[in-house]
Design an enzyme around this catalytic site. Structure first.
Site, PDB file in Angstrom:
ATOM      1  N   GLU A 268       0.822  -1.219   0.000  1.00 43.72           N
ATOM      2  CA  GLU A 268       0.000   0.000   0.000  1.00 43.72           C
ATOM      3  C   GLU A 268       0.846   1.253   0.000  1.00 43.72           C
ATOM      4  OE1 GLU A 268       1.710  -0.317   2.865  1.00 43.72           O
ATOM      5  OE2 GLU A 268       0.082  -1.401   3.822  1.00 43.72           O
TER       6      GLU A 268
ATOM      7  N   HIS B 109       5.962   1.028  11.662  1.00 42.92           N
ATOM      8  CA  HIS B 109       5.883  -0.196  10.852  1.00 42.92           C
ATOM      9  C   HIS B 109       7.200  -0.528  10.146  1.00 42.92           C
ATOM     10  CE1 HIS B 109       1.683  -0.686  11.595  1.00 42.92           C
ATOM     11  NE2 HIS B 109       1.352   0.444  11.014  1.00 42.92           N
TER      12      HIS B 109
ATOM     13  N   ASP C 201      -0.736   3.509  18.843  1.00 46.74           N
ATOM     14  CA  ASP C 201      -1.344   3.525  17.509  1.00 46.74           C
ATOM     15  C   ASP C 201      -2.280   2.328  17.377  1.00 46.74           C
ATOM     16  OD1 ASP C 201      -0.624   4.731  14.494  1.00 46.74           O
ATOM     17  OD2 ASP C 201      -1.264   2.637  14.461  1.00 46.74           O
TER      18      ASP C 201
ATOM     19  N   HIS D 280      -2.563   0.325  15.039  1.00 50.25           N
ATOM     20  CA  HIS D 280      -1.916  -0.821  14.377  1.00 50.25           C
ATOM     21  C   HIS D 280      -0.700  -1.301  15.167  1.00 50.25           C
ATOM     22  CE1 HIS D 280      -4.001   1.422  11.120  1.00 50.25           C
ATOM     23  NE2 HIS D 280      -4.346   0.207  10.751  1.00 50.25           N
TER      24      HIS D 280
ATOM     25  N   ASP E 143      -5.285   6.621  15.656  1.00 48.98           N
ATOM     26  CA  ASP E 143      -6.259   5.910  14.819  1.00 48.98           C
ATOM     27  C   ASP E 143      -7.097   4.909  15.618  1.00 48.98           C
ATOM     28  OD1 ASP E 143      -3.822   4.621  15.082  1.00 48.98           O
ATOM     29  OD2 ASP E 143      -3.560   4.234  12.939  1.00 48.98           O
TER      30      ASP E 143
ATOM     31  N   TYR F  97      -6.117   8.832  10.839  1.00 49.13           N
ATOM     32  CA  TYR F  97      -6.533   9.122   9.465  1.00 49.13           C
ATOM     33  C   TYR F  97      -7.926   9.749   9.370  1.00 49.13           C
ATOM     34  CZ  TYR F  97      -2.450   6.327   9.291  1.00 49.13           C
ATOM     35  OH  TYR F  97      -1.183   5.882   9.537  1.00 49.13           O
TER      36      TYR F  97
HETATM   37 ZN   LIG Z   1      -1.928   3.092  12.649  1.00 53.57          ZN
END
Ligand SMILES: [Zn+2]
Ligand SMILES: [Zn+2]
Lengths: 343, 343
Positions: free
Chosen positions: A118, A160, A196, A198, A285, A324
């Protein structure tokens, strides 16, 4: 609280993100930062500084030299090969293939150094990533010099990115570089708390076998969301790092009650472990309206979370990660900082 | 020579292939087959038959049941999740992640079961893949019943598909299914000779530890081309399969002299090994004008290659694989078949 910010983040603005089988305007876009800046100023958090020049020393120590070289020249190599678009990985070393052989061809190299398609690399990505980590480094130096805390308004984000892979909108792991610099500036034990939505797979893998940096992450369960193949509760560190990795995967629909319980547990573990410095991977997020996430935190919950983190009374660097729901990113981010200050 | 062909290949026609950071019209497109059909008829190869119904038995024996279920329902699952585009993998289990944990989420499942993001799954992909392997199965039955050879005009192709991964335009490994069926119909040793420009990673991995199926591939060196992370000369099989895997990676610009030497060596090895049946993964992207390859074979060279293969005098099934210089695909494919017949 001092804030570090560089306009050079704008050099990274991919036109395309692969999502749902289409190219969409990237969720991770420059305007995210503008909303944070606006909100900081609204709340009179105006000690906003440009970072000092990036110090490649700790970056080169922590990350793979081949990866850094790749990032630096990827755009020129890609264009020299006649590629028409931005850099998007089409092939990666997959299950059953060699994980340790680096192709000569730039298309293959992109796959080798990427873990998710992505994320596009553009002409300005390397410069933007350096400006982002420079903000993190300046924030660390400010705290190492005696400040209680500092906020690095990093963009692109970092958590990440592994020692040798980009993906998830991340290229250089800012939080990991800060943790390493805290070690170098005298903290025997450093904790990275990643709130976060994620899983911070990059930070986890960078420190997975190290006993001196604890990684703790609250995130969406990997069975249900990106990065899908890492972030399970049974990942507890390896070798000398056994026990210094802690994951709190939570399922879709998780609200603040459950999330705050995980946060309290995480904080207790970090405290018991004896962290002397804290890095917060500050993604917002987990917010209820985030378009690519599934937790249900309200804006006020971020204030409360900041307060709980602040009660640790540790020298703290906040590194901006994801978030986001663009217009709410500013409020939620600044809420964490204000909660922290008021603790 | 009998030919098997199904119009259902047209059910698989993705609109997008991720290439050079852009979406392009897929190189692997339905018209490839039309050129082969036209050329077959021009050369009076008109014994063109629809295949019998697919026999899932050997497919289920050879391939992963979870993978087959995934392929069957992927499109519906993807659309149920609200995805707007065709199915394109954005995340895969990458280096440092779990290779053996299957996400619940369809986006994650796609990544788990995919090894390259250039390949889209569409509404008709599963049906087309079944029609393709049905052609291969009918060709095998025809040869097992006594014919010298048969040609399965397979589309989509198969040699990049592993037991549990699609990619490289491939979903079900037709050649592997034929090899397995030759074993079931009495051949003690079966060879798969893959002359497609790209390494047949799927076929290799399916049989890598088996002593009864030899896999031999002539292809572009993985350092320089897809699939990049597999296809090295030192991959020789594992366990009981040690010695029954043979790769001939060749560098950019390789012409027929060198390529034919590799072919002769491959043929000698297959013969010495004592193969009783042969499957040819017949890609013609070694052609000099192929848009995604870098060998320099002329059209006449394919005739000569077919002749050399024919001299093995083995019961042979040809399965169509790649070839993207569209207008030449017909001539080059039929040249192989005619060379074989004239051997
Ligand atoms: Zn995230
Ligand atoms: Zn090919």
């Amino acid at each position: 609280m001092r804030i570090y910010y560089s306009e050079d983040h704008r050099l990274h603005f991919p036109q395309a993100e692969l999502s749902g089988g289409q190219f969409v305007t990237p969720f991770e876009r420059p305007s995210r930062v503008e909303y944070v800046l606006t909100r900081l100023r609204e709340r009179s958090l105006t000690d906003i500084n440009a970072p000092a020049a990036v110090d490649m020393g700790p970056i080169r120590t922590l990350l793979d030299p081949g990866y850094l070289s790749f990032l630096e020249t990827a755009w020129d190599d890609w264009k020299a090969e006649g590629m028409a678009g931005e850099i998007i990985a089409a092939n990666v070393p997959a299950r059953g293939m060699h994980m340790d052989r680096i192709p000569q061809n730039i298309d293959g190299k992109v796959g080798y150094y990427c873990h998710a398609s992505e994320t596009a690399i553009t002409r300005g990505t390397w410069a933007a990533a350096l400006s982002s980590v420079a903000c993190a480094q300046s924030a660390q130096r400010h705290v190492a010099a005696g400040a209680d805390a500092a906020f690095a308004l990093c963009r692109p984000p970092g958590h990440h990115a592994t020692a040798d892979q980009y993906g998830g909108y991340c290229f250089i792991n800012n939080a990991a570089v800060v943790a390493e610099m805290f070690r170098n500036s005298g903290a025997a034990r450093v904790a990275v708390l990643d709130i976060d939505f994620h899983h911070g797979n990059g930070t986890q893998t960078i420190f997975y076998d190290r006993p001196d940096v604890m990684f703790v992450s609250l995130h969406g369960a990997p069975q249900e969301t990106y990065p899908y193949f890492i972030g399970y509760a049974d990942e507890k560190g390896a070798g000398a790092g056994e026990g210094a990795n802690l994951n709190y995967p939570m399922t879709a629909g998780t609200g603040y009650d459950l999330w705050a319980q995980a946060l309290d547990d995480a904080i207790a573990r970090i405290t018991a472990w004896g962290a002397q410095a804290l890095v917060v991977s500050l993604g917002v997020d987990a917010y209820k309206d985030d378009p690519i996430s599934f937790f249900k935190l309200e804006s006020d919950d971020f204030t409360d979370a900041g307060r709980r983190i602040g009660r640790m009374r540790l020298p703290t660097v906040f590194c901006m990660e994801g978030g986001y729901a663009i217009e709410a990113v500013g409020v939620n981010t600044v809420n964490v900082l204000e909660g922290f200050k008021d603790a």
